[in-house]
Design a protein around this motif. Sequence first.
Motif, PDB file in Angstrom:
ATOM      1  N   ASP A  36      76.249  -4.169  42.696  1.00 59.15           N
ATOM      2  CA  ASP A  36      74.808  -3.966  42.772  1.00 59.15           C
ATOM      3  C   ASP A  36      74.178  -5.089  43.583  1.00 59.15           C
ATOM      4  O   ASP A  36      74.150  -6.241  43.157  1.00 59.15           O
ATOM      5  N   VAL A  37      73.663  -4.748  44.757  1.00 60.56           N
ATOM      6  CA  VAL A  37      72.987  -5.737  45.582  1.00 60.56           C
ATOM      7  C   VAL A  37      71.618  -6.067  45.012  1.00 60.56           C
ATOM      8  O   VAL A  37      71.156  -7.210  45.065  1.00 60.56           O
ATOM      9  N   ILE A  38      70.943  -5.062  44.452  1.00 58.23           N
ATOM     10  CA  ILE A  38      69.654  -5.259  43.794  1.00 58.23           C
ATOM     11  C   ILE A  38      69.744  -4.712  42.380  1.00 58.23           C
ATOM     12  O   ILE A  38      70.192  -3.587  42.172  1.00 58.23           O
ATOM     13  N   SER A  58      62.550  -0.297  36.556  1.00 57.54           N
ATOM     14  CA  SER A  58      63.985  -0.596  36.553  1.00 57.54           C
ATOM     15  C   SER A  58      64.669   0.203  37.655  1.00 57.54           C
ATOM     16  O   SER A  58      64.383   1.385  37.835  1.00 57.54           O
ATOM     17  N   LEU A  59      65.545  -0.453  38.393  1.00 56.38           N
ATOM     18  CA  LEU A  59      66.338   0.245  39.398  1.00 56.38           C
ATOM     19  C   LEU A  59      67.546  -0.593  39.755  1.00 56.38           C
ATOM     20  O   LEU A  59      67.582  -1.794  39.534  1.00 56.38           O
ATOM     21  N   ARG A  60      68.555   0.080  40.303  1.00 58.04           N
ATOM     22  CA  ARG A  60      69.756  -0.568  40.806  1.00 58.04           C
ATOM     23  C   ARG A  60      70.095   0.019  42.158  1.00 58.04           C
ATOM     24  O   ARG A  60      70.018   1.232  42.350  1.00 58.04           O
ATOM     25  N   ILE A  61      70.454  -0.839  43.094  1.00 54.30           N
ATOM     26  CA  ILE A  61      70.845  -0.401  44.431  1.00 54.30           C
ATOM     27  C   ILE A  61      72.233  -0.957  44.717  1.00 54.30           C
ATOM     28  O   ILE A  61      72.402  -2.172  44.843  1.00 54.30           O
ATOM     29  N   PRO A  62      73.247  -0.099  44.794  1.00 55.09           N
ATOM     30  CA  PRO A  62      74.607  -0.577  45.039  1.00 55.09           C
ATOM     31  C   PRO A  62      74.813  -0.991  46.489  1.00 55.09           C
ATOM     32  O   PRO A  62      74.057  -0.589  47.378  1.00 55.09           O
ATOM     33  N   ARG A  96      67.497  -9.480  40.096  1.00 58.19           N
ATOM     34  CA  ARG A  96      68.616 -10.147  40.760  1.00 58.19           C
ATOM     35  C   ARG A  96      68.835  -9.485  42.125  1.00 58.19           C
ATOM     36  O   ARG A  96      68.885  -8.258  42.228  1.00 58.19           O
ATOM     37  N   VAL A  97      68.983 -10.303  43.143  1.00 62.46           N
ATOM     38  CA  VAL A  97      69.256  -9.858  44.502  1.00 62.46           C
ATOM     39  C   VAL A  97      70.525 -10.559  44.958  1.00 62.46           C
ATOM     40  O   VAL A  97      70.581 -11.797  44.954  1.00 62.46           O
ATOM     41  N   LEU A  98      71.542  -9.781  45.300  1.00 66.73           N
ATOM     42  CA  LEU A  98      72.858 -10.327  45.627  1.00 66.73           C
ATOM     43  C   LEU A  98      73.347 -11.259  44.518  1.00 66.73           C
ATOM     44  O   LEU A  98      73.981 -12.282  44.764  1.00 66.73           O
ATOM     45  N   THR A 135      73.251  -3.241  53.242  1.00 62.63           N
ATOM     46  CA  THR A 135      72.450  -2.511  52.256  1.00 62.63           C
ATOM     47  C   THR A 135      71.001  -2.567  52.724  1.00 62.63           C
ATOM     48  O   THR A 135      70.521  -3.622  53.152  1.00 62.63           O
ATOM     49  N   ILE A 136      70.292  -1.443  52.656  1.00 58.48           N
ATOM     50  CA  ILE A 136      68.956  -1.361  53.243  1.00 58.48           C
ATOM     51  C   ILE A 136      67.970  -0.809  52.222  1.00 58.48           C
ATOM     52  O   ILE A 136      68.220   0.218  51.590  1.00 58.48           O
ATOM     53  N   LEU A 137      66.858  -1.516  52.076  1.00 61.91           N
ATOM     54  CA  LEU A 137      65.738  -1.045  51.265  1.00 61.91           C
ATOM     55  C   LEU A 137      64.590  -0.739  52.201  1.00 61.91           C
ATOM     56  O   LEU A 137      64.064  -1.622  52.886  1.00 61.91           O
ATOM     57  N   LEU A 138      64.211   0.536  52.245  1.00 63.67           N
ATOM     58  CA  LEU A 138      63.228   1.044  53.204  1.00 63.67           C
ATOM     59  C   LEU A 138      61.961   1.465  52.485  1.00 63.67           C
ATOM     60  O   LEU A 138      62.014   2.125  51.440  1.00 63.67           O
ATOM     61  N   THR A 139      60.813   1.081  53.034  1.00 61.07           N
ATOM     62  CA  THR A 139      59.550   1.699  52.647  1.00 61.07           C
ATOM     63  C   THR A 139      58.955   2.343  53.887  1.00 61.07           C
ATOM     64  O   THR A 139      59.001   1.764  54.977  1.00 61.07           O
ATOM     65  N   THR A 140      58.428   3.535  53.743  1.00 60.78           N
ATOM     66  CA  THR A 140      57.875   4.250  54.886  1.00 60.78           C
ATOM     67  C   THR A 140      56.897   5.308  54.411  1.00 60.78           C
ATOM     68  O   THR A 140      57.027   5.843  53.310  1.00 60.78           O
ATOM     69  N   HIS A 141      55.902   5.582  55.267  1.00 65.05           N
ATOM     70  CA  HIS A 141      55.010   6.709  55.021  1.00 65.05           C
ATOM     71  C   HIS A 141      55.437   7.932  55.821  1.00 65.05           C
ATOM     72  O   HIS A 141      54.834   9.001  55.689  1.00 65.05           O
TER      73      HIS A 141
END
Length: 316
Positions: free
Chosen positions: A4-6, A25-29, A63-65, A183-189
Amino acid sequence: MDDDVIEVAGLRRSYGAFEAVRGLSLRIPRGELFALLGTNGAGKTTTIEVLEGLQAPTSGRVRVLGLDPIANRAELRPRTGVMLQRGGFTGSLTVRETVDFWRSLTVRPYPVAEVLEMVDLTDRANVAVEQLSGGEGRRLELALAVLGRPELLFLDEPTTGMDPASRRHAWEVVRELQRNGTTILLTTHYLEEAEALADRVAIMRAGHIVATGAPEDVVGTLPARISFRLATPVDGLPDLPDTTRTVEGDRVTYETGRLQDDLTRLLDWANTGGLRLVALSARPATLEDVFLDIAADRDPADRDPADRQTETEPAR
């Protein structure tokens, strides 16, 4: 978990009496491209700023990385890339000079020529930043965000101001980074952007995640639509089981969970009666439909609120 990176559990962030993020709460592998979506004021910018170490959580675990983004920010910064909605460049510097300057502050940077080619700015290398178009400026910001070969990349509205061709090129850059393990976390409209790129999406409203999953699963919570106009009046319309039918003037719309079956029934009905269905449209729901449904304060599925705020396990 190591993969989990995030990892976020019970994140809350308040500004005085106003709570912008409410128990998220969330997890990003590792290796995933995750899109965090929401209307203005939903809490996504605050969430991103907490993950970037720009704000401290009011409560909860982040936690990040594997590290605390506040306490371990100096250790995390060389391992992450950030593309903000607006960059802060010195306009009189050329594109090449700007990249050279950022390289001097970056660990393990790409060569200048390589990163400029990556974002299709090679022929603009000697142009002053202030002379770039809006889309070219965004591509320069993307180049600087990826310059240090980040393990984790934050992309905040990365293609705003780009023309369609530049946007598609930026998508390919992002896909290539992901293929190489970022690993990429994207925000977009641009919801079609999230639908095209993301492995998973989460949609926020009022500080909560209210829908999450693979784009096709989130979209699948809403019915497909079949609509048409009748060239000639009819005495009655077919009743299709488990559908919702609306009639506005001569426009007829069915909402259905069985698009192919019900479209076949309608076409059989029209052909049998010698009817012409004008401006016939049959399409599944889109991520934009789900987003607008949530923005209108309607949930995409009839679920308990506590369930909607619980992050599901990502696919491994």
